[in-house]
Every structure is written in C-alpha cells, then in structure tokens.
Design a protein around this motif. Structure first.
Motif, PDB file in Angstrom:
ATOM      1  N   ALA A   1       0.824  -1.213   0.000  1.00  0.00           N
ATOM      2  CA  ALA A   1       0.000   0.000   0.000  1.00  0.00           C
ATOM      3  C   ALA A   1       0.856   1.261   0.000  1.00  0.00           C
ATOM      4  CB  ALA A   1      -0.929  -0.007   1.209  1.00  0.00           C
ATOM      5  N   LEU A   2       1.976   1.249   0.704  1.00  0.00           N
ATOM      6  CA  LEU A   2       2.842   2.430   0.734  1.00  0.00           C
ATOM      7  C   LEU A   2       3.512   2.673  -0.616  1.00  0.00           C
ATOM      8  CD1 LEU A   2       4.486   2.010   4.256  1.00  0.00           C
ATOM      9  CD2 LEU A   2       2.809   3.733   3.564  1.00  0.00           C
ATOM     10  N   LYS A   3       3.655   1.612  -1.418  1.00  0.00           N
ATOM     11  CA  LYS A   3       4.199   1.782  -2.764  1.00  0.00           C
ATOM     12  C   LYS A   3       3.147   2.345  -3.719  1.00  0.00           C
ATOM     13  CE  LYS A   3       7.696  -1.898  -2.512  1.00  0.00           C
ATOM     14  NZ  LYS A   3       8.141  -3.201  -3.055  1.00  0.00           N
ATOM     15  N   ARG A   4       1.887   1.957  -3.520  1.00  0.00           N
ATOM     16  CA  ARG A   4       0.781   2.440  -4.347  1.00  0.00           C
ATOM     17  C   ARG A   4      -0.383   2.830  -3.422  1.00  0.00           C
ATOM     18  NH1 ARG A   4       1.234   1.460  -9.727  1.00  0.00           N
ATOM     19  NH2 ARG A   4      -1.023   1.647  -9.999  1.00  0.00           N
ATOM     20  N   PRO A   5      -0.275   3.981  -2.748  1.00  0.00           N
ATOM     21  CA  PRO A   5      -1.277   4.352  -1.734  1.00  0.00           C
ATOM     22  C   PRO A   5      -2.651   4.626  -2.333  1.00  0.00           C
ATOM     23  CG  PRO A   5       0.286   6.137  -2.098  1.00  0.00           C
ATOM     24  CD  PRO A   5       0.813   4.967  -2.847  1.00  0.00           C
ATOM     25  N   ALA A   6      -3.679   4.274  -1.565  1.00  0.00           N
ATOM     26  CA  ALA A   6      -5.059   4.525  -1.991  1.00  0.00           C
ATOM     27  C   ALA A   6      -5.369   6.013  -2.008  1.00  0.00           C
ATOM     28  CB  ALA A   6      -6.025   3.788  -1.057  1.00  0.00           C
ATOM     29  N   PHE A   7      -4.905   6.744  -0.992  1.00  0.00           N
ATOM     30  CA  PHE A   7      -5.070   8.191  -0.926  1.00  0.00           C
ATOM     31  C   PHE A   7      -3.688   8.842  -0.945  1.00  0.00           C
ATOM     32  CE2 PHE A   7      -8.845   6.648   1.549  1.00  0.00           C
ATOM     33  CZ  PHE A   7      -9.794   6.989   0.598  1.00  0.00           C
ATOM     34  N   THR A   8      -3.607  10.023  -1.529  1.00  0.00           N
ATOM     35  CA  THR A   8      -2.326  10.714  -1.666  1.00  0.00           C
ATOM     36  C   THR A   8      -1.712  10.998  -0.298  1.00  0.00           C
ATOM     37  OG1 THR A   8      -3.089  11.776  -3.704  1.00  0.00           O
ATOM     38  CG2 THR A   8      -1.171  12.745  -2.603  1.00  0.00           C
ATOM     39  N   PRO A   9      -0.492  10.560  -0.039  1.00  0.00           N
ATOM     40  CA  PRO A   9       0.150  10.838   1.252  1.00  0.00           C
ATOM     41  C   PRO A   9       0.699  12.263   1.299  1.00  0.00           C
ATOM     42  CG  PRO A   9       1.623   9.550  -0.132  1.00  0.00           C
ATOM     43  CD  PRO A   9       0.332   9.683  -0.896  1.00  0.00           C
ATOM     44  N   TYR A  10       0.697  12.829   2.467  1.00  0.00           N
ATOM     45  CA  TYR A  10       1.287  14.158   2.668  1.00  0.00           C
ATOM     46  C   TYR A  10       1.828  14.217   4.088  1.00  0.00           C
ATOM     47  CZ  TYR A  10      -3.602  14.732   4.174  1.00  0.00           C
ATOM     48  OH  TYR A  10      -4.834  14.550   4.747  1.00  0.00           O
ATOM     49  N   LEU A  11       2.641  15.231   4.344  1.00  0.00           N
ATOM     50  CA  LEU A  11       3.343  15.301   5.625  1.00  0.00           C
ATOM     51  C   LEU A  11       2.643  16.256   6.577  1.00  0.00           C
ATOM     52  CD1 LEU A  11       5.743  13.867   6.838  1.00  0.00           C
ATOM     53  CD2 LEU A  11       7.213  15.735   6.108  1.00  0.00           C
ATOM     54  N   GLY A  12       1.522  15.805   7.106  1.00  0.00           N
ATOM     55  CA  GLY A  12       0.811  16.570   8.129  1.00  0.00           C
ATOM     56  C   GLY A  12      -0.393  17.321   7.607  1.00  0.00           C
ATOM     57  N   ARG A  13      -0.218  18.090   6.533  1.00  0.00           N
ATOM     58  CA  ARG A  13      -1.314  18.816   5.909  1.00  0.00           C
ATOM     59  C   ARG A  13      -1.293  18.576   4.407  1.00  0.00           C
ATOM     60  NH1 ARG A  13       0.165  23.637   9.390  1.00  0.00           N
ATOM     61  NH2 ARG A  13      -1.056  23.332  11.289  1.00  0.00           N
ATOM     62  N   LYS A  14      -2.433  18.776   3.770  1.00  0.00           N
ATOM     63  CA  LYS A  14      -2.515  18.532   2.333  1.00  0.00           C
ATOM     64  C   LYS A  14      -1.633  19.489   1.543  1.00  0.00           C
ATOM     65  CE  LYS A  14      -7.099  16.421   2.333  1.00  0.00           C
ATOM     66  NZ  LYS A  14      -8.498  16.505   1.844  1.00  0.00           N
ATOM     67  N   SER A  15      -1.262  20.606   2.141  1.00  0.00           N
ATOM     68  CA  SER A  15      -0.365  21.550   1.480  1.00  0.00           C
ATOM     69  C   SER A  15       1.099  21.135   1.582  1.00  0.00           C
ATOM     70  CB  SER A  15      -0.536  22.947   2.098  1.00  0.00           C
ATOM     71  OG  SER A  15      -0.260  22.920   3.489  1.00  0.00           O
ATOM     72  N   CYS A  16       1.365  19.939   2.151  1.00  0.00           N
ATOM     73  CA  CYS A  16       2.731  19.458   2.362  1.00  0.00           C
ATOM     74  C   CYS A  16       2.946  18.116   1.659  1.00  0.00           C
ATOM     75  CB  CYS A  16       3.031  19.319   3.859  1.00  0.00           C
ATOM     76  SG  CYS A  16       2.751  20.814   4.819  1.00  0.00           S
ATOM     77  N   PRO A  17       3.006  18.110   0.315  1.00  0.00           N
ATOM     78  CA  PRO A  17       3.201  16.843  -0.397  1.00  0.00           C
ATOM     79  C   PRO A  17       4.612  16.310  -0.213  1.00  0.00           C
ATOM     80  CG  PRO A  17       3.328  18.674  -1.936  1.00  0.00           C
ATOM     81  CD  PRO A  17       2.935  19.260  -0.605  1.00  0.00           C
ATOM     82  N   LEU A  18       4.758  15.001  -0.366  1.00  0.00           N
ATOM     83  CA  LEU A  18       6.078  14.383  -0.291  1.00  0.00           C
ATOM     84  C   LEU A  18       6.868  14.717  -1.554  1.00  0.00           C
ATOM     85  CD1 LEU A  18       5.181  10.831   1.089  1.00  0.00           C
ATOM     86  CD2 LEU A  18       5.747  12.906   2.364  1.00  0.00           C
ATOM     87  N   SER A  19       8.195  14.796  -1.420  1.00  0.00           N
ATOM     88  CA  SER A  19       9.050  15.117  -2.561  1.00  0.00           C
ATOM     89  C   SER A  19       9.791  13.905  -3.098  1.00  0.00           C
ATOM     90  CB  SER A  19      10.072  16.197  -2.164  1.00  0.00           C
ATOM     91  OG  SER A  19      10.864  15.773  -1.070  1.00  0.00           O
ATOM     92  N   ALA A  20       9.553  12.735  -2.531  1.00  0.00           N
ATOM     93  CA  ALA A  20      10.228  11.517  -2.980  1.00  0.00           C
ATOM     94  C   ALA A  20       9.387  10.315  -2.574  1.00  0.00           C
ATOM     95  CB  ALA A  20      11.625  11.416  -2.369  1.00  0.00           C
TER      96      ALA A  20
END
Length: 228
Positions: free
Chosen positions: A134-153
């Motif tokens: 699931a972490l390789k192909r997440p169901a919902f977009t992951p972010y770092l705390g808030r939706k305005s903080c997308p992952l960069s890798a």
C-alpha cells in the motif's frame, strides 16, 4: 531479531500538530504517532469514519528518526468564525459552520510548519506485506501533516530484520538528492524504549478520528550522538 517495515518521509515542508487552538496551531519537530497511523491508514484506504479500520491500525508500534527537522516558519490565515453557542454541539468546527446564514472572516490564525523535512519510520507488530504494498501504491495521496505538504520523494518501503527500532531505522532508503546518513539521526522518538534518553507525554494516540479526539501516551526519546 524482529521484522520491521521501514520507509522514508521527505518533503519540502511539513506540519506536525500540537494541541489545537482557535488562533494558533503549533508544530512539533517530528510526526507523532497519530500522524504516522493516519498516513498508513490513508495508504491502505481506511477512511476516518471507518471505526474498525481505524482501530486495526493501533497494533503498530511506531518509531521515528529525525534526520532533518528543518527550520520553523509560520503562515497566517483568515478564517470563518463560529459563534460560541455553536462550538459545543456539534463537536466539529465544520459541522458548526454548516447551516449558518452569515459568517465573519475577520479572525487571523497562525499555522506553524517545518521546512526541508526528512524522517525515517519503522513499524512493527502488524501485517507487513499488505502495508508495504500500500505504501508503494497508496489509496489516498500521502502528505506530511497537511494537504499543502506533499512528499518530494517515494517512501521506498521495505522489510528489514533488526534487533531494535534504531537498527531498523538505519536501513531506510533515502532519495539520492539527500546527503544524510540514516544511521546517524539527530533524534529517535519511539513507542518503545530505544536507548538511554528521556520520556515525554504526547496527546497523539488516536481515539476518534471523526471527532478529532486523541489520548495521552508516553514517547521514548533518544539522541544517538549522546552514546558516542
């Protein structure tokens, strides 16, 4: 020796909520237990109103290594205010705003963030293969705390066998643009003892995701450089 699922969280900015207030939302230096469980729940497709699915996440023991906590900075918002008579019932601000004919937007609130974030995460205690997938192909977009903080890798989840969470965290895979050593974190925060250090109390044990209720827990903190 224990099987751990380890992965990296790297983002240009992150926000790790402190106790909520109407005018200030602070940020800790690292993502707490509720943030990690929320992230893996999203990867698995568990919704906030899925009580059984949320409860199943509690089996995981969480350890986080702080590789780069970044710099603190603050953003300002103007928000719709809620009449005090509507704050108690219903419980959420979203519900309190629903149905109001008129709202005021004059209140300024502050939101704290961290820049240039890099963390390692080690999990144990649950069923690793489906979560790794699931972490390789997440169901919902992951972010770092808030939706305005997308992952960069990519999170690059993998299974490692180790004696301790600290040993497992040394095995995370970081993106090539970071010159950081996973084996030399600035701090480790864990649900279980990870070496000499100290204990802090955090209110980040999820109790009810819909109502945003969190319980008290102990977090074990360790600075590896202090052992050198």
């Amino acid at each position: 020796m224990t099987d751990f699922l380890v992965f990296a969280l790297v983002a240009p900015m992150g926000a790790f909520g402190d106790l909520a207030g109407h005018e200030r939302r602070g940020s800790h230096h690292w993502p707490g237990r509720s943030a990690i469980l929320g992230l893996i729940g999203g990867a698995l497709g568990v919704r906030r109103n899925d009580r059984d699915g949320q409860a199943a996440l509690a089996v995981w023991k969480v350890s986080v290594s702080v590789l780069c906590a970044g710099e603190a900075w603050r953003d300002f918002h103007t928000v719709q205010t809620v009449p005090s008579a509507r704050i108690k019932r219903p419980a959420t601000r979203r519900a309190a705003l629903a149905g109001l004919r008129r709202t005021d937007t004059g209140l300024i609130t502050r939101r704290d963030y961290r820049s240039d974030c890099a963390f390692g995460v080690a999990l144990r205690g649950g069923d690793i293969p489906p979560l790794q997938k699931a972490l390789k192909r997440p169901a919902f977009t992951p972010y770092l705390g808030r939706k305005s903080c997308p992952l960069s890798a990519p999170m690059s989840p993998k299974t490692v066998v180790a004696d301790t969470p600290a040993d497992a965290l040394a095995g995370i895979t970081l993106p090539p643009f970071l010159s950081l050593d996973p084996a030399r974190p600035k701090l480790i925060a864990s649900d279980e003892e990870v070496g000499t250090g100290w204990i802090e109390t955090r209110w980040d044990e999820p109790l009810d995701r819909e109502a945003w209720h969190f319980g008290q827990r102990a977090v074990y903190l360790h600075r590896p450089e202090s052992d050198a």
